[in-house]
Design an enzyme around this catalytic site. Structure first.
Site, PDB file in Angstrom:
ATOM      1  CG  HIS A 123       0.002   1.589  -5.973  1.00  0.00           C
ATOM      2  ND1 HIS A 123       0.446   1.775  -4.739  1.00  0.00           N
ATOM      3  CD2 HIS A 123      -1.258   1.479  -5.799  1.00  0.00           C
ATOM      4  CE1 HIS A 123      -0.382   1.568  -3.840  1.00  0.00           C
ATOM      5  NE2 HIS A 123      -1.553   1.442  -4.475  1.00  0.00           N
ATOM      6  CG  ASP A 201       3.476  -3.377  -9.027  1.00  0.00           C
ATOM      7  OD1 ASP A 201       2.755  -4.290  -8.975  1.00  0.00           O
ATOM      8  OD2 ASP A 201       2.980  -2.187  -8.682  1.00  0.00           O
ATOM      9  CD  GLN A 204      -4.516  -3.345 -10.447  1.00  0.00           C
ATOM     10  OE1 GLN A 204      -5.387  -3.651 -10.923  1.00  0.00           O
ATOM     11  NE2 GLN A 204      -4.396  -3.094  -8.994  1.00  0.00           N
ATOM     12  CE  LYS A 227      -3.736  -4.534  -5.668  1.00  0.00           C
ATOM     13  NZ  LYS A 227      -5.003  -3.520  -5.707  1.00  0.00           N
ATOM     14  CB  CYS A 366      -2.360   4.753  -3.970  1.00  0.00           C
ATOM     15  SG  CYS A 366      -3.098   4.260  -2.395  1.00  0.00           S
TER      16      CYS A 366
END
Length: 408
Positions: A123, A201, A204, A227, A366
């Site tokens: 991202h 990261d 997700q 999220k 993104c």
């Protein structure tokens, strides 16, 4: 027992209609919907407590502090951090990565000609802060390539990891394609071939996986609340104690000081050194409620349900002539990203689906480098959560067929 009807009853937004059709919400990779327990927790804070934390001796301030620090502990156990003070409240994944990049840059950790490695699947939030750091310090950015299935080519690490490598920052799951990266293998290579700090990261992955930061042995792990069924504007940065202690603060102001004078300021200990100013108290407390929700349903139960949805969605969509799924052969989580042959603009498909009450995301998500790799301007992305159903997948497939007939 996994009772989808009972789970759906906890999400009031699903009861509404959009454009005269029952809402089918398939944009969870952008932001998930919120269960009643999270909404009520947020509302209760503002109705019954609504005081600032850590600063007051009065009852409401103490109650607010207790609730927020309890939420920090819930997150600690949720990701299996060793200490609660290794859990830093942020506004989201973006701020967490910027905090790391800015602080390490100010801590003289990165110097000219040092190297930072990211991947093609990132991202923009895991690209731009590192580019900015390289511009400030003269360090060099390197990128792990992908193949035609969106799978990282990890032999790049064997060839490029060295003592020059200071940071490796990779997402665990791609937001654009849903591809699951072999993060354990990546970390093992980093530990073997360099002394670099490992940033994961998890924006997700946290909604879909059980996370154990100690088992992963990452140095940092960042994610967003919105999220994973929590409010927007809330996130977490986990960092190992010994590394956080050496880092400079990101923001200056209230709460993050030990002493302050016009001559010199000294900084508070962890986690407060990185939590300047009035926090999003209600949101931080509601994040703990989201953790409770996921644990009550069972993170593995959520994962199993979403896998069923993903497999069914891929099957139904691939029955449509001229439909291409990106990352089709990769192991994925929660996302199917596709285009229709002959339809030049993904947003046209998205607008037709919206008229049918189906919310999907269209565009580059993104992740412009990924779109450039596949030579497309964007994709249609359907992303799943615990409350989605097989019947909604059927509706999605029929909606895509209708869009195809209208646009071809």
């Amino acid at each position: 027992m996994f009772d989808i009807k009972e789970i759906r009853s906890q999400f009031p937004i699903l009861n509404q209609q959009v454009n005269g059709k029952p809402l089918i919400y398939l944009d969870n990779a952008a932001s998930s919907q919120k269960p009643i327990s999270v909404l009520e927790t947020w509302q209760k804070y503002y109705e019954e407590i609504n005081a600032n934390v850590h600063r007051g001796i009065h009852t409401l301030s103490q109650l607010a502090t207790e609730e927020m620090e309890n939420s920090r502990k819930k997150v600690q156990h949720f990701i299996n951090a060793k200490h609660d003070y290794e859990v830093i409240f942020t506004r989201g994944t973006t701020e967490g990565i910027n905090l790391i990049a800015y602080s390490l840059g100010n801590s003289n950790f990165i110097k000219k000609d040092d190297e930072i490695i990211i991947s093609y699947l990132e991202h923009h939030s895991n690209i731009v802060p590192w580019q900015m750091l390289c511009e400030r310090t003269g360090a060099k950015l390197k990128v792990i390539p992908i193949d035609e299935n969106g799978i990282l080519q990890l032999d790049f690490l064997d060839q490029n990891l060295s003592e020059k490598t200071k940071i490796v920052s990779v997402n665990q799951v791609s937001n654009a394609l849903g591809v699951i990266n072999p993060i354990e293998e990546i970390i093992a290579k980093v530990r073997k071939l360099s002394s670099a700090l490992m940033v994961v990261d998890g924006a997700q992955s946290v909604p879909h996986f059980e996370i154990d930061v100690q088992k992963l042995d990452c140095d940092f792990f960042v994610f967003s609340g919105h999220k994973m069924y929590a409010p927007m504007g809330v996130g977490i940065l986990y960092g190992k104690e010994e590394i956080l202690e050496k880092m400079q603060p990101f923001h200056g102001g209230g709460e993050m000081i030990a002493t302050c004078s016009f001559d010199k300021t000294t900084y508070a200990g962890l986690p407060f050194k990185f939590e300047a100013g009035t926090p999003n108290v209600g949101g931080n407390i509601a994040l703990g409620a989201a953790v409770n929700f996921m644990k009550k349903v069972g993170v593995q139960n959520i994962r199993n349900h979403e896998n069923t949805l993903l497999e069914y969605a891929q099957k139904k969509l691939l029955e449509i002539d001229g439909l291409k799924i990106y990352g089709e052969k990769a192991k994925r989580a929660g996302v199917v990203s596709f285009n229709l042959e002959g339809v030049g603009i993904a947003s046209d498909v998205g607008m037709i689906l919206d008229k049918l009450g189906i919310a999907v995301r269209t565009g580059h998500h993104c992740t412009q480098p990924i779109m450039d790799f596949f030579n497309v301007a964007g994709t249609v992305r359907a992303s799943f959560a615990v409350f989605n159903t097989l019947e909604e997948i059927d509706a999605l497939a029929e909606g895509v067929k209708k869009a195809q007939r209208m646009l071809m």
